[in-house]
Design a protein around this motif. Structure first.
Motif: not given
Length: 168
Positions: A7, A23, A155
């Motif tokens: 990420v 996330v 997510a």
């Protein structure tokens, strides 16, 4: 095979950092190895099977670190599943409706066949860096409009999608 997800994020005042970390945490809770890193610090994608790229929005443009990350790693991103998120509206619109990607992000999505994009509300509070940020705050337009329940739900959807891919 263990799935590793990066990420990567571009953020000036830290709001997008917290979204990226959330996330990654949701993905880890789902049993996926996930790491959140500043986009500018990532040198290669060799160790990752999938990538999520997030950027703060400033004057209708994605954060320069997110844009540069996508440009620098375009070849590697073209060969893995990729999702984008943006953060920025300093009001509740992102919680009320789907906000489409800004034009530059939309072009990058088409080039890379990005699997999805979402815009989350932003956060701008006292101490923010930048002349424009300080002006926005002076005009009473700041605040924290991030919806962490929506971020976690998005997510979790990624985790499901990644899980389905791993079992193909």
């Amino acid at each position: 095979m263990e799935q590793r997800v990066l990420v990567a994020y571009g953020s000036t005042n830290g709001s997008t950092v917290k979204i990226a970390e959330t996330v990654a945490e949701v993905l880890r809770t789902a049993g996926i190895t996930a790491e959140a890193w500043p986009a500018r610090s990532v040198t290669d994608l060799d160790h990752y099977e999938a990538v999520v790229v997030g950027g703060a929005l400033y004057a209708g443009r994605w954060h320069k670190d997110a844009r540069r990350f996508v440009g620098r790693h375009r070849g590697a991103l073209a060969h893995r599943p990729v999702w984008f998120f943006s953060s920025g509206p300093l009001d509740s619109t992102a919680s009320q409706r789907d906000i489409p990607p800004v034009p530059g992000v939309k072009r990058a999505m088409a080039r890379l066949d990005v699997r999805g994009h979402v815009t989350f509300g932003g956060c701008l509070t006292e101490g923010a860096q930048g002349r424009i940020a300080r002006m926005i705050l002076r005009n009473g337009k700041g605040g924290d409009f991030r919806d962490f329940a929506a971020i976690e739900t998005w997510a979790a959807g990624l985790a499901k999608e990644l899980g389905a891919m791993a079992h193909r």
